[in-house]
Design an enzyme around this catalytic site. Structure first.
Site, PDB file in Angstrom:
ATOM      1  N   HIS A   1     -46.290  19.418  34.090  1.00  0.00           N
ATOM      2  CA  HIS A   1     -45.965  18.360  35.054  1.00  0.00           C
ATOM      3  C   HIS A   1     -47.182  17.503  35.388  1.00  0.00           C
ATOM      4  CE1 HIS A   1     -43.004  21.639  36.595  1.00  0.00           C
ATOM      5  NE2 HIS A   1     -42.470  20.987  35.575  1.00  0.00           N
TER       6      HIS A   1
ATOM      7  N   GLU B   1     -40.846  29.957  39.864  1.00  0.00           N
ATOM      8  CA  GLU B   1     -39.594  30.023  39.108  1.00  0.00           C
ATOM      9  C   GLU B   1     -39.525  31.353  38.360  1.00  0.00           C
ATOM     10  OE1 GLU B   1     -38.703  28.481  34.682  1.00  0.00           O
ATOM     11  OE2 GLU B   1     -39.528  26.985  36.069  1.00  0.00           O
TER      12      GLU B   1
ATOM     13  N   VAL C   1     -47.008   2.329  21.350  1.00  0.00           N
ATOM     14  CA  VAL C   1     -47.693   1.143  21.856  1.00  0.00           C
ATOM     15  C   VAL C   1     -49.185   1.435  21.911  1.00  0.00           C
ATOM     16  CG1 VAL C   1     -47.876  -0.505  23.745  1.00  0.00           C
ATOM     17  CG2 VAL C   1     -45.649   0.478  23.168  1.00  0.00           C
TER      18      VAL C   1
ATOM     19  N   ASN D   1     -40.671  20.931  40.857  1.00  0.00           N
ATOM     20  CA  ASN D   1     -40.488  20.307  39.545  1.00  0.00           C
ATOM     21  C   ASN D   1     -40.186  18.837  39.780  1.00  0.00           C
ATOM     22  OD1 ASN D   1     -39.751  23.235  39.496  1.00  0.00           O
ATOM     23  ND2 ASN D   1     -39.757  22.839  37.304  1.00  0.00           N
TER      24      ASN D   1
END
Length: 535
Positions: A475, A392, A276, A513
């Protein structure tokens, strides 16, 4: 681990690396093709969803299950799994399927393999001082992420969205999201015994010696399937070096959950390889979308066709980057004139940073690509830590012993940037300086210092930028923040038939997350929107 060994581990030589560099150089010389002169009138649709990531998938299912017709426009390809398990490529032997129109695989640690440009699954959007990884596929980021499923800390959620009923979120919408995403946790006996998680146990032992707390987290990977992988009964996906370029089996990505259920209603149609380009508000309260149909070769400048769509309601879920860019570009072109000053604001990388340590414990030559545990220096007693960080325990699955522990961390970095439209280049840019990630660097350094004092070892200086991956993020959040750029359920202020339900709603940091946060928030917002706007 020496750089030469790293290159050798990929089965590459100096000639290959040189060829990659040459190909990358040629990329800048290529002239983009001119846009086609013809425009196809693609028709009118009551509801169009742009993007098929978490917010778009929730929007599609909740609309379609109540009988509303939906068209999904997705920039990436559709990647249906084959019985031969060859839909996606593995990390170490990456090919054109890995990356979005790139001459080499997109990865946090460079993989010097020349590849042909193709609409692969992982994109790397490069701004002046920040690079953003993005999923380009039907299913969005769920195709390329590690599927770590953690609901946001309640204290963080209430601080960010104090006006939302948190009891309702934690009793109804986050559990609803977890169930639909098929979230589960690895069985502890399997974790403790399998060779595939020695890298996590090695990192855990280091943390314990430093007095740091580790904890399990849930995931959208099928751990029953993983145990069969370990026994050699089924195709190895998570245990076979697959994750950032897609999983051929085992992972419950959105095309196998929300989107599959939405399509099963018969009310959803999907068109892929559709980018788009702009949104225009029409006098009759409808919206017109200019859409570029992409070829499978040559990149996003190689446009096969231009299509115009109209719709009554638009659900804009192109991610923090895509949603913000579309709104700002359309505003600058005079097509959306009622947007407010908050569009593009409150951007953040979720405090993302990667780091690693060498020469402490053997990490194992065979590693699962699915993370299941982390070091928590965020909640409660943080052992005297100055900085909040959740690290993590990440794999480095090269098929050889690296003696390296790797961490993908989220920090409580308070810094924010913003997207803006640059008139000179006619592009949307990101106002973010690398120095704004200093909090994250300091937090990672403090973690390494604690681990080093207890176990020795060295910072993995050959990884990233002298050991810290502080110039990229997985993120991206913000740009169309809930309650500021939109109303309290995601209707864009000034254009109430445009809705946003993706990571753009969250101002810069989810504290975890973010995909469960995004999914649960979209569930809550869509429940209200369906009740109030659809009857």
């Amino acid at each position: 681990m020496q750089r030469r060994k790293f290159i050798k581990s990929l089965g590459l030589g100096v000639a290959t690396v040189s060829a990659t560099a040459a190909m990358s150089g040629c990329q800048t010389l290529a002239k983009p093709q001119k846009l086609p002169n013809t425009v196809t009138q693609a028709g009118h649709f009551p509801n169009i969803i742009v993007g098929s990531g978490y917010g778009g998938a929730v929007s599609a299912l909740r609309l379609s299950e109540q009988g509303h017709k939906v068209l999904i426009l997705e920039m990436g390809r559709r990647w249906d799994r084959t019985p031969e398990h060859d839909t996606f490529c593995k990390m170490i032997t990456a090919d054109k399927r890995s990356s979005w129109f790139s001459n080499r695989p997109n990865a946090p640690i460079p993989i010097p393999i020349p590849i042909r440009k193709y609409p692969g699954v992982l994109d790397l959007v490069e701004y002046d001082e920040m690079k953003v990884f993005a999923g380009r596929a039907y299913g969005g980021g769920s195709i390329v992420n590690g599927a770590i499923a953690i609901a946001p800390r309640r204290s963080h959620f209430e601080a960010v969205f104090s006006w939302i009923d948190s009891d309702e979120m934690y009793d109804t919408y986050f559990p609803r999201a977890m169930k639909a995403l098929k979230v589960s946790q690895i069985p502890e006996d399997f974790f403790n015994d399998t060779k595939y998680y020695e890298f996590t146990r090695a990192a855990e032992r280091q943390a314990e010696r430093a007095g740091l707390k580790t904890e399990f987290f849930a995931n959208s990977y099928d751990f029953d399937y993983m145990q069969k992988e370990a026994r050699g009964e089924v195709y190895q996906s998570g245990l076979g070096g697959e994750v950032i370029y897609g999983n051929n089996a085992g992972k419950f990505s959105l095309d196998l959950t929300y989107l599959k259920d939405a399509e099963a209603t018969g009310n959803v149609s999907v068109r892929t390889l559709r980018k788009v380009n702009s949104i225009q508000a029409l006098d009759n309260d409808q919206l017109r979308l200019e859409v570029h149909v992409l070829n499978t070769t040559g990149g996003v400048d190689n446009i096969a066709n231009i299509e115009h769509y109209t719709c009554d309601k638009l659900f804009l879920n192109a991610g923090s980057t895509g949603t913000s860019e579309l709104l700002l570009k359309s505003q600058a072109e005079g097509k959306l004139n009622n947007l407010n000053e908050h569009i593009g604001q409150y951007w953040g990388p979720n405090g993302n940073i990667m780091t690693g340590r060498n020469f402490v414990h053997a990490a194992g030559t065979t590693q699962s690509t699915i993370p299941v545990k982390g070091i928590n220096l965020w909640d409660g007693d943080r052992g005297g830590s100055k900085y909040k960080i959740f690290a993590e325990l990440a794999p480095l699955p090269l098929g050889l012993e690296t003696w390296t522990t790797l961490y993908l961390a989220i920090t409580d970095n308070p810094e924010r940037g913003n997207y803006y439209y640059d008139k000179a280049s006619q592009k949307v840019k990101l106002n973010w300086k690398r120095k704004q990630n200093q909090y994250s660097v300091n937090a990672a350094q403090e973690l390494l210092d604690k681990l080093g004092a207890a176990s020795g070892g060295t910072k993995a200086r050959l990884l990233f930028n002298n050991g810290f991956g502080d110039d990229f993020c997985y993120h991206p959040l913000g740009g169309c923040v809930l309650g500021l750029a939109t109303d309290e359920v995601g209707r864009v202020k000034g254009h109430n038939n445009i809705y946003v339900q993706d990571g753009a709603l969250i101002p810069g940091s989810a504290g975890v997350n973010p995909y469960v946060f995004i999914t649960g928030l979209a569930e809550r917002n869509m429940a209200i929107i369906l009740r109030e706007d659809f009857g």
